[in-house]
Design a protein around this motif. Sequence first.
Motif, short mmCIF file in Angstrom:
data_model
loop_
_atom_site.label_atom_id
_atom_site.label_comp_id
_atom_site.label_asym_id
_atom_site.label_seq_id
_atom_site.Cartn_x
_atom_site.Cartn_y
_atom_site.Cartn_z
N THR B 50 60.60 41.09 34.94
CA THR B 50 61.59 42.06 35.37
C THR B 50 62.55 42.39 34.24
O THR B 50 62.94 43.55 34.04
CB THR B 50 62.36 41.51 36.59
OG1 THR B 50 61.45 41.36 37.67
CG2 THR B 50 63.47 42.46 37.02
N ASP B 149 57.75 47.50 39.45
CA ASP B 149 58.09 46.07 39.51
C ASP B 149 57.71 45.49 40.87
O ASP B 149 58.48 45.59 41.82
CB ASP B 149 59.59 45.87 39.24
CG ASP B 149 59.91 44.40 38.97
OD1 ASP B 149 58.99 43.56 39.01
OD2 ASP B 149 61.09 44.11 38.71
N GLU B 150 56.56 44.91 40.94
CA GLU B 150 56.03 44.33 42.18
C GLU B 150 56.27 45.26 43.38
O GLU B 150 56.85 44.84 44.38
CB GLU B 150 56.67 42.97 42.45
CG GLU B 150 56.58 42.05 41.24
CD GLU B 150 56.72 40.57 41.61
OE1 GLU B 150 56.39 40.22 42.76
OE2 GLU B 150 57.14 39.79 40.75
#
Lengths: 301, 238
Positions: B50, B149-150
């Motif tokens: 991240t 991001d995910e």
Amino acid sequence: MKTTGTLAAGAFNDLAEAEAPSAPQGTAAARKSRHPAPCTRNKVLGERAFFLISWLVPITVVAAWEFLSRLGYIAPQILSAPSVVARTTWELAQDGDLFIHLGASLLRALAGFILGSALGFSLGVLVGFSRLAEAVLDRSLQMVRAIPFLALLPLVIIWFGVDEGGRIFLVTLAVVFPIYINTMLGIRQVDPKLLEVAKVTGLSVWGKISRIILPGAMPSILTGVRYALGTACMALVIAELIAADKGIGFLVMDAREFLKTDVIVLTLIIYAAFGALGDSLARWLERRLLAWHPNYAKGKR
Amino acid sequence: MGEFSPNSHAVVVRGLRRQYGERVVIDGLDLAIGTGEFVALLGESGCGKTTLLRALAGLDEADDGTIESTGEIAVVFQEHRLMAWLPLWENVALGMNTATGRVLAQNALGEVGLAGRENDWPLNLSGGQAQRVALARALVREPGLLLLDEPFAALDALTRIKMHVLIRELVARHHPGVLLVTHDVDEAIAIADRILVMRSGKIAISLDVARETEAGRGPLRARLLHELGVDVPDAAHV
Ligand SMILES: Nc1ncnc2c1ncn2[C@@H]1O[C@H](COP(=O)(O)OP(=O)(O)O)[C@@H](O)[C@H]1O
Ligand SMILES: [Mg+2]
């Protein structure tokens, strides 16, 4: 929130519930209609029946009151019979006095409310956006806020005499703080994650304020408006009772002198109507400004 | 996919360093993603994925190193991050000119299967739908680099598979370079052209995914799991 932490806890406690800018929720009344009691699926009694029952109770109370008055169990100088109140209302309406007093009170309330909310909102926005403004203003505002505003009465009378200005000032004062605090907290509590979205989408500063911060703070601001409507009503009653040559308060003082409980009951009803009016104003604002929230939505847009 | 030209890059990172206080999270990281290339980034939780993505998005300043990108950068976060008070099309068109934004937003919503919902409110959406709106918000500005991001982590398994199909379609059409952070090895294999594993603040390995053959998947999976510190006895010998 840091700011609230610095408050005198006691002063804040009684207001904490009303002013806490929690997730957008209306008053208990507003919520009630959307969230029926868990076991109301009654097969015998339909919606209509519940509606009728809810009116039956107050009607019965008024009928009993009338009945007992006529039988002489309730003396007129203690409490006038509903029929007498109705007749007095009619008479006052006929000669126009009622509307003059009503208009005077409404004007005061409106002037104070508009002044107070404009001031409270501006201060809230200023302090909400700027740490410097917070440093300059917030502590002092919180100190003034800690004064129960009734305690200011003697000063207000000295400053304004028993003038119209003083009465409007009192209403303004009652409105400023709830609006200020809720605006400021609403702005401060906007999710920083959403502000990151503003950054990656290249939103302008004005776009950020108008699309994210102010609408995000709106539930909290409207909580403040709702609360302010209540305090404004209270301030109005007190301001009018000090001394007034016209207005609902004047009617009350005049009636008290001559034990005219019919007029007093009428003024109570009028003040209650003011409260109801404020409530529908708040509801209207919520429906317009919080249409996105399922609690307030009246269908999709 | 994989029809990107190796000469044109969506982003090139050289010697990137990011630290929180004394703790260096990204330490001299190099990375290049081609235009139209779909790259998945794997790594243990807390290894700095991240942090890398935020630096690429310009949300955090790099402490050292350079990031060169061509075109706009768009981000989809793990949470949809929609403004509950804006109708869907305004969410999608955020930061765009209103006149053209509305039409583009409507098209983008159509592309993610939400045609006709432009005036609906975000709170009326399911998790998968909300994430699709977030995807539309990212793609509507035709980014050169799309950072994810995910984005599927909070979705149920079926919805996730549908999202995989959708995102491959969209990337094939819009052709941004993509960096997808995920903790799911199978997800990475299913949708990426290339898979990176991050370790000790750097890209430890970079493996191409042979899209054409199913046969190579088993060993690739075992290799990736091994790199991530998971040794599955059976898979290791495939
Ligand atoms: N704002 C922050 N302040 C201090 N440390 C942070 C912050 N954000 C992340 N970290 C630390 O940096 C490391 C990498 O975090 P992150 O990039 O979120 O990992 P990942 O996304 O790979 O799970 C973690 O050890 C985390 O604790
Ligand atoms: Mg992460």
